[in-house]
Design a protein around this motif. Structure first.
Motif, PDB file in Angstrom:
ATOM      1  N   GLY A 187     -35.954   8.418   2.854  1.00  0.00           N
ATOM      2  CA  GLY A 187     -35.615   9.340   3.928  1.00  0.00           C
ATOM      3  C   GLY A 187     -36.452   9.224   5.177  1.00  0.00           C
ATOM      4  N   SER A 188     -37.712   8.859   5.041  1.00  0.00           N
ATOM      5  CA  SER A 188     -38.572   8.736   6.216  1.00  0.00           C
ATOM      6  C   SER A 188     -39.671   7.716   5.942  1.00  0.00           C
ATOM      7  CB  SER A 188     -39.215  10.077   6.569  1.00  0.00           C
ATOM      8  OG  SER A 188     -40.217  10.404   5.618  1.00  0.00           O
ATOM      9  N   ARG A 195     -32.991   4.742   2.935  1.00  0.00           N
ATOM     10  CA  ARG A 195     -31.995   5.543   2.218  1.00  0.00           C
ATOM     11  C   ARG A 195     -32.665   6.250   1.041  1.00  0.00           C
ATOM     12  NH1 ARG A 195     -28.508   1.632   0.363  1.00  0.00           N
ATOM     13  NH2 ARG A 195     -27.682   1.481   2.447  1.00  0.00           N
ATOM     14  N   LYS A 222     -20.222   8.708   6.310  1.00  0.00           N
ATOM     15  CA  LYS A 222     -19.275   9.631   5.701  1.00  0.00           C
ATOM     16  C   LYS A 222     -18.362   8.845   4.768  1.00  0.00           C
ATOM     17  CE  LYS A 222     -19.449  13.184   9.146  1.00  0.00           C
ATOM     18  NZ  LYS A 222     -20.705  13.665   8.754  1.00  0.00           N
ATOM     19  N   PRO A 276     -33.881  10.772  10.375  1.00  0.00           N
ATOM     20  CA  PRO A 276     -33.666  10.648   8.932  1.00  0.00           C
ATOM     21  C   PRO A 276     -32.414   9.817   8.666  1.00  0.00           C
ATOM     22  CG  PRO A 276     -33.733  12.971   9.598  1.00  0.00           C
ATOM     23  CD  PRO A 276     -33.814  12.143  10.829  1.00  0.00           C
ATOM     24  N   PHE A 277     -32.435   9.098   7.566  1.00  0.00           N
ATOM     25  CA  PHE A 277     -31.281   8.293   7.190  1.00  0.00           C
ATOM     26  C   PHE A 277     -30.119   9.211   6.882  1.00  0.00           C
ATOM     27  CE2 PHE A 277     -28.550   6.423   3.970  1.00  0.00           C
ATOM     28  CZ  PHE A 277     -28.170   5.251   4.611  1.00  0.00           C
ATOM     29  N   GLU A 278     -28.971   8.914   7.462  1.00  0.00           N
ATOM     30  CA  GLU A 278     -27.757   9.656   7.167  1.00  0.00           C
ATOM     31  C   GLU A 278     -26.739   8.674   6.622  1.00  0.00           C
ATOM     32  OE1 GLU A 278     -26.260  12.200  10.246  1.00  0.00           O
ATOM     33  OE2 GLU A 278     -28.287  12.705  10.910  1.00  0.00           O
TER      34      GLU A 278
END
Length: 175
Positions: free
Chosen positions: A25-26, A22, A92, A87-89
């Protein structure tokens, strides 16, 4: 899942892998930061890693040790040739007054457990941390709050009572 790239390593537990991904990101970004942290201890990159909730200095040192060993980097690069790391998403979340804010809970909460409060904050888009830093937006202090409350006051971080926290997020909960 993105943390699959960390399987087989000393940091494979989702408790550690998810916050790292998180934050960075990578996997490549994490390795790069570990390399920088190794040369800057205790510089900015080191601080960025050690301030992630659940990480701390001991795990940061272990990460640096792991990611700076050449054979571990080779194994990770071999793994990355075989898999695709997405990638971390973040999930929502509802639009709320705490979305994008960093929140620390400390002390004993009376209306909810700390785990429930953290989960609620994350659902509302807040980032929950286990330690107070200059990047912290709110510290929610329950009864018997100790060193985190003191540090928040020393850094000038906004301190909220549990009631003030519920007032702040109240309209967000009903959405």
């Amino acid at each position: 899942p993105p943390e699959a790239a960390l399987v087989g390593s000393k940091i494979a537990s989702s408790r550690v892998a998810k916050p790292l991904l998180r934050e960075f990101g990578s996997l490549e970004s994490l390795i790069d930061s570990a390399d920088r942290a190794a040369t800057q201890v205790p510089g900015e990159a080191y601080g960025r890693v050690s301030e992630i909730d659940g990480i701390g200095q001991v795990v940061t040192d272990a990460l640096i040790d792991f990611f700076t060993e050449e054979h571990n980097q080779e194994a990770l690069h071999d793994l990355l040739r075989e898999i695709e790391v997405l990638p971390f998403e973040p999930p929502k979340t509802l639009s709320s007054s705490v979305a994008g804010k960093t929140v620390v809970f400390t002390g004993t909460l009376s209306k909810t457990t700390r785990s429930e409060a953290k989960a609620q904050a994350e659902r509302l888009g807040a980032k929950v941390s286990g330690s107070v830093s200059k990047k912290t937006d709110y510290v929610v202090a329950g009864e018997d709050a100790g060193s985190k409350l003191k540090k928040a006051r020393d850094l000038g971080v906004k301190v909220l009572s549990e009631e003030q926290w519920h007032d702040l997020i109240g309209s967000s909960i009903s959405e």
